[in-house]
Each structure stands twice: as C-alpha cells, then as structure tokens.
Write a protein that holds these residues in place. Structure first.
Motif, PDB file in Angstrom:
ATOM      1  N   PRO A   1       9.834  -0.971   6.202  1.00 41.20           N
ATOM      2  CA  PRO A   1       8.521  -0.452   6.622  1.00 41.20           C
ATOM      3  C   PRO A   1       8.580   0.472   7.830  1.00 41.20           C
ATOM      4  O   PRO A   1       7.748   1.374   7.966  1.00 41.20           O
ATOM      5  CB  PRO A   1       7.726  -1.724   6.939  1.00 41.20           C
ATOM      6  CG  PRO A   1       8.353  -2.788   6.097  1.00 41.20           C
ATOM      7  CD  PRO A   1       9.806  -2.450   6.072  1.00 41.20           C
TER       8      PRO A   1
ATOM      9  N   SER B   1       0.786  -8.059   5.661  1.00 41.54           N
ATOM     10  CA  SER B   1       0.720  -6.907   4.751  1.00 41.54           C
ATOM     11  C   SER B   1       0.187  -5.663   5.459  1.00 41.54           C
ATOM     12  O   SER B   1      -0.933  -5.664   5.976  1.00 41.54           O
ATOM     13  CB  SER B   1      -0.182  -7.231   3.557  1.00 41.54           C
ATOM     14  OG  SER B   1      -0.482  -6.063   2.817  1.00 41.54           O
TER      15      SER B   1
ATOM     16  N   THR C   1      -0.463  -2.775   4.035  1.00 45.64           N
ATOM     17  CA  THR C   1      -1.513  -2.193   3.209  1.00 45.64           C
ATOM     18  C   THR C   1      -2.865  -2.828   3.512  1.00 45.64           C
ATOM     19  O   THR C   1      -3.881  -2.135   3.651  1.00 45.64           O
ATOM     20  CB  THR C   1      -1.186  -2.364   1.718  1.00 45.64           C
ATOM     21  OG1 THR C   1       0.040  -1.706   1.421  1.00 45.64           O
ATOM     22  CG2 THR C   1      -2.297  -1.788   0.845  1.00 45.64           C
TER      23      THR C   1
ATOM     24  N   LEU D   1      -2.951   4.086  -1.578  1.00 45.05           N
ATOM     25  CA  LEU D   1      -2.785   2.718  -1.095  1.00 45.05           C
ATOM     26  C   LEU D   1      -3.682   1.752  -1.860  1.00 45.05           C
ATOM     27  O   LEU D   1      -3.262   0.652  -2.228  1.00 45.05           O
ATOM     28  CB  LEU D   1      -3.105   2.659   0.405  1.00 45.05           C
ATOM     29  CG  LEU D   1      -2.115   3.338   1.349  1.00 45.05           C
ATOM     30  CD1 LEU D   1      -2.669   3.357   2.770  1.00 45.05           C
ATOM     31  CD2 LEU D   1      -0.765   2.614   1.322  1.00 45.05           C
TER      32      LEU D   1
ATOM     33  N   GLY E   1      -2.352   1.118  -5.344  1.00 41.37           N
ATOM     34  CA  GLY E   1      -0.962   0.706  -5.433  1.00 41.37           C
ATOM     35  C   GLY E   1      -0.019   1.766  -5.949  1.00 41.37           C
ATOM     36  O   GLY E   1       1.056   1.446  -6.465  1.00 41.37           O
TER      37      GLY E   1
ATOM     38  N   THR F   1       3.503   2.573  -1.452  1.00 41.20           N
ATOM     39  CA  THR F   1       3.451   1.648  -0.319  1.00 41.20           C
ATOM     40  C   THR F   1       3.130   2.432   0.954  1.00 41.20           C
ATOM     41  O   THR F   1       3.190   3.670   0.970  1.00 41.20           O
ATOM     42  CB  THR F   1       4.802   0.944  -0.152  1.00 41.20           C
ATOM     43  OG1 THR F   1       5.785   1.928   0.237  1.00 41.20           O
ATOM     44  CG2 THR F   1       5.243   0.266  -1.436  1.00 41.20           C
TER      45      THR F   1
ATOM     46  N   THR G   1       4.987   2.829   3.501  1.00 45.17           N
ATOM     47  CA  THR G   1       6.169   3.612   3.854  1.00 45.17           C
ATOM     48  C   THR G   1       6.248   4.877   3.008  1.00 45.17           C
ATOM     49  O   THR G   1       6.511   5.978   3.515  1.00 45.17           O
ATOM     50  CB  THR G   1       7.445   2.774   3.643  1.00 45.17           C
ATOM     51  OG1 THR G   1       7.341   1.578   4.411  1.00 45.17           O
ATOM     52  CG2 THR G   1       8.679   3.542   4.079  1.00 45.17           C
ATOM     53  N   GLU G   2       5.983   4.732   1.720  1.00 49.68           N
ATOM     54  CA  GLU G   2       5.982   5.907   0.847  1.00 49.68           C
ATOM     55  C   GLU G   2       4.823   6.838   1.178  1.00 49.68           C
ATOM     56  O   GLU G   2       4.938   8.065   1.042  1.00 49.68           O
ATOM     57  CB  GLU G   2       5.903   5.449  -0.611  1.00 49.68           C
ATOM     58  CG  GLU G   2       7.162   4.726  -1.075  1.00 49.68           C
ATOM     59  CD  GLU G   2       6.966   3.911  -2.344  1.00 49.68           C
ATOM     60  OE1 GLU G   2       7.975   3.465  -2.916  1.00 49.68           O
ATOM     61  OE2 GLU G   2       5.801   3.706  -2.747  1.00 49.68           O
TER      62      GLU G   2
END
Length: 426
Positions: A55, A166, A168, A230, A233, A236, A238-239
């Motif tokens: 992360p 989490s 997210t 986000l 889904g 993530t 990080t992505e």
C-alpha cells in the motif's frame, strides 16, 4: 515507567534537534534497553519491514501526481473553473479558494502541494481585490488541509498501513467529512467578509463558464475516475495512485502541453525526495511500533483512559484533545506513525469503529498542519506569499476554529461519518 521512557526518549531527542525519523529510532532503542531486549538485528529487520508494504507504493505516485498537476496547468484550470462558478459572489475569491481546495484535494492528497499552488495563484488576486492579506493566506492554508481528508489521501494510506484498516473504506468515509470542512470554511469566510465593502468581480457569462469547464474538463475528470474505480473495485488505492500519476502526466504533456519532457526529471526528483522523507519516517516508526507492542504500552495508556472507557463519545473527545495538543508540536506523518499503534488497541477495546476513528484522527492531524508553532502548511503559505508568521497566525484563527467546530460535531454525531460512508460504499 515504560511510558516515561517512551516519552522521555522521544521528546528528549526532539528537544535537542534530532530529526523525527532518528528520534523514533532512538525511542525504540531506548525501550529495548529498558526491557533488556536490545538486538541490532531486530532494529534492522523492523526498519526494512516498515518500508516493505505494497500500500505504501501509493505514496510516491500521489506525490508525483501533485507535482505534475501544479507544473502542468491542471491546478490553474481548476482555479479558473471555480472562479467562473462562484467568483462573482460577495467575497467571491474566498469561495473560489475553498471550492478549488476541495477539487484539488480530490486530485493530489497533499496539503502542502495544494496550499502552495493556491497561495501562488490566488493570494495576489485577493490582495489586489482589497482583501486582507493575512486573512486570505489563512483561508488558503485552512483550505489546504482538506487534501488529507477527501480521497486520495496520503494520511489515510499511512494510517491504514499502521492500523491494518481498509484504505478503500477510509477513502470513501473521508468524502463527506472533507466536504463538511469546506462548508465550515464557507461559513467562517462569510462571517469575515460580510463587513467588507468590496465590489465583487462581474458574474461570468454562460459562455465563459462553459469555456472554463471545457478547458478544465480533463483535470476535473480525475476525481471521478478515482472515486468510481474505488467504489466499484476496479482498482485498489495503490493502483489508483498509479492511475492518478499516469493520467496527470498524459493530460499535462499530451493534452494541455504545458509540461515539457525536459521538466520531467526535475518533477520526478522532487517527488522522489519527498517520498524518501516519508518512507524513512515510516521505516523508523516501525521500530518504535514493535517495541510499543512488546512493552504492552497500549494497555498502560488504556488504564490512563479507563475513566472514559464507558462512553465512546467521551473517549473520542479525550483522544481528540490529546491529538490536538500533540499536533501543535509535531508534524502529521510522525504523529500518525507514533500514536496509531498506541491508540488502536484502546479504540478496539472500546468498540469504536476503526474507520470512523481513522477519519477523525486524520482530520485532527490535518488541523495540526495549521496550528502554531510547527504548522507545516502555515510555513509553506507564509513562504510562498512572503508573509511573516505572526500575521498569518492572526489570519488563520477564524478558519482554524471553524474546522475544530466541525471536528467537534463529528465526535458528537458519529453518524455524520458512518452513514455517508455506507452510501458511498454502495
């Protein structure tokens, strides 16, 4: 005694001017000696493990996205859109600053980057319009700290990693409270400017509004892409950071063409330097966090907070007061890394939602960025606007109080965080 060793070594190292990262290492080593557990291999292993987290890969990419947006014209276009929409209202430039702060917050996640960009763009305009320079700088500084609350947020990433929560969920839970902070600034600015006799700029025509929105369309698309991705889904957090950085680079270089390939090395180097500071802090904090667990420090802190454990609201209020005090003397990142492993076991024991606590904890730490004497964002705005710190402290007080009031409301009414979070999560 363990708490005394922890605080004494940490504050003592800071008092003699030791950089925060090294102070955290010294604090961990001091606890090791106190418990007769010193082992250099453990120190090295925890430092490596502290930075070895997927992360945390998001940090350099969000840093880079912020640098690119400021250099590539995205920030300027967002200010132009805000100007076209609300610039004509009495005190309109202040509302422009607030709206631009909220939009920029959804792009970079960095309070320092947003405050620096808006200071350079808006302070000269506000002064020319007749607004008090200290008040204008105070508003922009207070608006800048919305960045760690509205996703994407580097603060939420650090807290999520440290607390094993989490990221997210933290991102989605931060949207409504971040907007509440913006509304608090709107109310404070309205009170400040209602006695000013200044002529607002003329209302933008529908054509001018359409032209500003069209010009800023590509910049305005980024928040929607991140939140949509986000929520459903698609990627993530990080992505999402990678998406933000690549998208900002594409728009700045190919669409707007304000960022030249020759400038990229300097931007990458600046983002890498800032990232290195953050990552070294995270790595060093892991030594202290490991020793905090071994020494069972949270249990001792829990005993101190025992009188408040029967009421989650009172407990949250007590913790928020503690964090406000710490925030006046310590920057946001080390505060998150030091206090999270201490407070999270107490929060879980009291049955408080970790996501709700994380949102309020980060808001409180963000407010610390504009509280003297440390106030990182205050120092940045003062430097960019060429204003002395005492004047800026005078100018920021109405907006600081407004944001503390919003924090108080969130403590008293947890549903203001939890209910909208469920809405955004679907």
């Amino acid at each position: 005694m363990t708490v005394t060793v922890f605080l004494g070594s940490l504050l003592g190292a800071m008092a003699i001017g030791t950089p925060i990262a090294f102070a955290l290492l010294l604090c961990g080593v001091a606890l090791m000696f106190h418990l007769d557990l010193f082992d250099a291999q453990i120190v090295a292993q925890n430092v490596i493990n502290g930075a070895d987290s997927f992360p945390l890969v998001a940090v350099p990419f969000f840093m880079l996205a912020g640098e690119v947006m400021n250099a590539g014209g995205l920030s300027r276009r967002i200010v132009a859109v805000a100007m076209a929409l609300v610039g004509h209202i009495r005190g309109g430039l202040g509302y422009v600053a607030i709206l631009a702060s909220c939009i920029l917050a959804s792009l970079s996640g960095s309070a320092v980057a947003d405050a620096a960009a808006l200071s350079a763009l808006l302070v000269p305009m506000m002064v020319r319009a007749g607004h008090d320079k200290a008040r204008s700088c105070g508003l922009i500084a207070a608006g800048g700290i919305i960045a760690p609350i509205i996703p994407p947020s580097i603060g939420f990433i650090l807290f999520g990693v440290a607390a094993n929560v989490s990221i997210t969920k933290l991102f989605l839970a931060g949207i409504f409270p971040g907007l509440m902070l913006g509304l608090g600034l709107v109310a404070a600015w309205w009170l400040v400017v209602r006695h000013e006799d200044l002529a607002p700029p003329p209302r933008a025509t529908k054509g001018e509004v359409a032209a500003a929105v069209k010009d800023g369309f590509w910049a305005l698309m980024l928040p929607g892409i991140i939140i949509f991705g986000l929520k459903f889904g698609i990627f993530t957090p990080t992505e999402a950071a990678v998406v933000a950085a690549v998208y900002a680079l594409f728009v700045a270089v190919v669409v707007y063409r304000e960022l030249k390939p020759s400038q990229l090395f300097e931007l990458f180097a600046s983002a890498a330097t800032t990232t290195a500071v953050v990552m070294f802090l995270v790595a060093a904090a892991m030594v202290s966090a490991w020793m905090i667990t071994i020494a069972n420090l949270p249990a001792q802190v829990g005993e101190m907070l025992e009188p408040f454990m029967g009421s989650p609201t009172l407990l949250m209020a007590a913790i928020m007061v503690l964090v406000v005090i710490v925030g006046t003397a310590m920057d946001m990142t080390p505060t998150i890394l030091i206090l999270t492993p201490v407070l999270m076991p107490v929060i879980k024991q009291a049955g408080i939602d970790p996501v709700y606590f994380g949102v309020l904890f980060i808001i409180n730490n963000a407010i610390g960025l504009i509280t003297p004497p440390v106030g990182t964002v205050l120092n940045v705005v003062a430097g960019v606007a060429k204003l002395n710190m005492s004047s800026l402290m005078r100018g920021v007080w109405p907006f600081l109080l407004a944001q503390l009031l919003v924090l108080t409301l969130l403590v008293l009414f947890p549903s203001l965080v939890t209910v909208p979070a469920r809405w955004f999560a679907g």
